[in-house]
Motif scaffolding. Structure first.
Motif, mmCIF file in Angstrom:
data_model
loop_
_atom_site.group_PDB
_atom_site.id
_atom_site.type_symbol
_atom_site.label_atom_id
_atom_site.label_comp_id
_atom_site.label_asym_id
_atom_site.label_seq_id
_atom_site.Cartn_x
_atom_site.Cartn_y
_atom_site.Cartn_z
ATOM 1 N N ASN A 1 21.692 34.380 -18.891
ATOM 2 C CA ASN A 1 21.661 35.506 -19.835
ATOM 3 C C ASN A 1 20.491 35.398 -20.800
ATOM 4 N N ARG A 2 19.404 34.853 -20.302
ATOM 5 C CA ARG A 2 18.150 34.750 -21.047
ATOM 6 C C ARG A 2 17.092 35.598 -20.351
ATOM 7 N N ASP B 1 14.396 39.724 -17.225
ATOM 8 C CA ASP B 1 15.775 39.323 -17.007
ATOM 9 C C ASP B 1 15.859 38.305 -15.870
ATOM 10 N N ALA B 2 16.786 37.348 -16.026
ATOM 11 C CA ALA B 2 16.946 36.310 -15.017
ATOM 12 C C ALA B 2 17.232 36.883 -13.633
ATOM 13 N N VAL B 3 17.865 38.060 -13.572
ATOM 14 C CA VAL B 3 18.155 38.688 -12.282
ATOM 15 C C VAL B 3 16.893 38.816 -11.435
ATOM 16 N N VAL B 4 15.778 39.162 -12.070
ATOM 17 C CA VAL B 4 14.510 39.347 -11.362
ATOM 18 C C VAL B 4 13.625 38.112 -11.466
ATOM 19 N N ARG C 1 21.985 40.931 -20.351
ATOM 20 C CA ARG C 1 21.881 40.758 -21.801
ATOM 21 C C ARG C 1 23.142 40.134 -22.395
ATOM 22 N N ASN C 2 24.282 40.503 -21.879
ATOM 23 C CA ASN C 2 25.557 39.984 -22.390
ATOM 24 C C ASN C 2 26.329 39.305 -21.265
ATOM 25 N N TYR D 1 18.314 39.539 -26.100
ATOM 26 C CA TYR D 1 19.258 38.686 -25.371
ATOM 27 C C TYR D 1 19.746 37.600 -26.338
ATOM 28 N N THR D 2 20.793 37.926 -27.100
ATOM 29 C CA THR D 2 21.182 37.146 -28.273
ATOM 30 C C THR D 2 22.342 36.190 -28.035
ATOM 31 N N SER D 3 22.807 36.028 -26.810
ATOM 32 C CA SER D 3 23.914 35.099 -26.582
ATOM 33 C C SER D 3 23.473 33.678 -26.940
#
Length: 543
Positions: free
Chosen positions: A278-279, A285-288, A228-229, A267-269
């Motif tokens: 970070n989207r 989440d991009a991780v998954v 998220r950040n 996810y406000t970056s």
């Protein structure tokens, strides 16, 4: 829009929690088999590991405990839920009444949250549900980690949330002011801990070590909304936490909550290329979500790190027109298989650690049987199938859809939109499994798995509907090396402007409409127009 929600011949619900929160899984068939394996006894259950009430400082006074429980269990039919308020201060009781002075959350949980749950269940309300208290920790130098700590578990006693552990953990591993704690506790904690550990990444590891030292079998630490950040986590952090305590750090909240925010998932970056990691992608989440990315890099080492889906519910829409997230069970669900005989928190923890689960948005599916077999051996999600090189491995995918999901128009109006969820395609994703990266090596910082790819994409032209209502498809592979197989499914066609490209989810864009009611409906339409499910993997180990 086409959507689908999983059903279940595999949907027997079995959590009967006692007034002492000694919830027991009680088998009850809901028509048909609970598994593709007729010899396997157990049930699929649904739940949420990340839920807030008014006792969190960023919730709303309307989000009382009773209100949230009603949404989770009466409205949306969950079987179990963790109430996970921020490990900060509590200014309100369960009913939203302002306290005379704030207290450390651990005291608020002990004084209000746990007694109210116990009283409700003793009176017969939610007595067939598993409800327990956890917390969301502002992990030093990182982002949030969802933590559960439980007493009991010996001599047949049930696991129950531990107020004493919460207080001690909050003192040692947060920046909470001493004025929030009872004076006698401050004296005791200062004597036991001359130093507090609440500022560095090393302090986060100390917190995880504390869980491992004191509650090795009866705690968990879930990495919430990991990207998220920017800069809060690296893959080396995930590896280090999992290496330190694999029985405690075993899951990532890949399918994040806060889906009603204009920036999906909160996810406000800045929307620049540098922040693409970070989207969210289809709310995930991009991780998954990124094939061959961080999760696949971890699975490629054979790590048992699983994906979960949560609501992160704080409130849905407030009086000022702000929107945050869906209620528990409304949009995000974890479907977890619980074997017969596993009971209460301990049984659920065993199943979560085993990875026998899948996550889903918008009830795209409500049942999923995913198995691998070779010769006479068989494995399901979270399990390992040992086999010899050259053997044929049969992969079977069975899923089922409901008649309608929870889509509402207008959002939060109670007016169901009668949307029928429908899976457009299911991806079978494969990646190679090699040795675990060693700390201090270049591989420990590698956040990709180049071997991971979509092996096959199945559409309605490939699957057939069985007599029990499941859609099924089978394929075979030849075992040549150790690999893992996982599934991803969506209601989206391969190429939908702004949402998907070549079958891959695109980064979610912000909804910027200024009129509140219009913006809320646009957010809701975006979310229900882009639904996904992700299975946990099956490992195939070639001996």
């Amino acid at each position: 829009m086409h959507l689908l929600r999983a059903s279940s011949t595999a949907r027997s619900r079995f959590f009967l929690s006692s007034v002492a929160m000694a919830a027991a899984v009680a088998l009850a068939s809901c028509g048909g088999s609970d598994s593709t394996d007729p010899m396997e006894q157990g049930a699929w259950t649904t739940g949420d590991l990340h839920v807030h009430t008014v006792q969190s400082d960023d919730s709303r006074t309307t989000q009382t405990l009773d209100f949230v429980l009603g949404k989770a269990f009466t409205t949306h039919g969950l079987d179990w839920m963790a109430v996970t308020n921020h490990l900060r201060s509590s200014k309100y009781d369960n009913n939203g009444t302002l306290l005379t002075a704030p207290v450390a959350f651990a005291y608020g949980m002990e004084a209000y949250e746990m007694p109210r749950i116990k009283a409700l269940q003793a009176a017969g309300t939610y007595s067939n549900k598993l409800i327990f208290s956890g917390f969301e920790w502002d992990a030093p130098a990182h982002d949030h980690i969802g933590v559960g700590i439980f007493d009991g578990g010996t001599a047949g006693t049930p696991l129950t949330s531990s107020p004493s552990a919460f207080k001690e953990f909050q003192w040692v591993f947060t920046t909470a002011d001493a004025s929030l704690f009872k004076a006698e506790d401050v004296t005791r904690f200062q004597a036991k801990y001359p130093q507090r550990f609440n500022s560095t990444a090393a302090d986060t590891l100390k917190g995880i070590s504390w869980l491992k030292d004191n509650y090795p079998d009866t705690s968990y630490a879930l990495i919430n909304h990991p990207s998220r950040n920017p800069g809060k986590y690296t893959i080396a952090d995930f590896r280090q936490m999992n290496d330190l305590a694999p029985k405690i750090v075993f899951a990532i909240e890949g399918m994040v909550g806060n889906q009603m925010e204009p920036d999906r998932g909160g996810y406000t970056s800045a929307y620049v290329d540098a922040n693409l990691p970070n989207r969210t992608y289809g709310g995930t989440d991009a991780v998954v979500a990124k094939v061959g990315g961080v999760w696949d890099a971890l699975l490629g080492e054979g790590r048992r790190i699983w994906n979960v889906a949560n609501s992160d519910s704080h409130f849905e829409i407030d009086a000022a027109g702000n929107s945050s997230g869906y209620f528990p069970g409304e949009y995000a669900k974890n479907h977890v298989w619980v074997p017969k005989g596993n009971t209460g928190v301990a049984g659920l923890l065993d199943s979560l650690r085993a990875g026998r689960s899948f996550g889903v948005f918008g009830d795209l599916i409500q049942a999923l049987d995913f198995t691998a077999s070779a010769d006479s051996a068989k494995a399901a999600m979270g399990q390992d199938l040992p086999t010899a090189a050259g053997r044929t491995v049969t992969l079977t995918i069975r899923f089922k859809s409901p008649a309608v999901n929870n889509y509402q128009r207008p959002v939060n109006s109670g007016n169901l939109g009668n949307m029928v969820p429908k899976v457009h395609h299911v991806d079978l994703i494969v990646g190679d499994v090699g040795p675990k990266a060693a700390p201090g090596t270049e591989a420990y910082n590698l956040a990709t798995n180049p071997s991971t790819r979509v092996l096959k994409r199945f559409t309605s032209a490939d699957w057939k509907q069985d007599a029990d209502g499941y859609y099924s498809v089978t394929t075979t592979v030849t075992a040549s090396k150790s690999q893992y197989f996982r599934l991803r499914g969506t209601n989206l066609a391969e190429n939908v402007a702004g949402l998907s490209a070549a079958g891959e989810p695109l980064p979610d864009q912000k909804i910027t409409t200024t009129d509140n009611a219009t913006r809320h409906d646009q957010i809701n339409d975006r979310n229900y127009g882009s639904l996904w499910f992700y299975s946990n993997p099956i490992f195939v180990t070639v001996k």
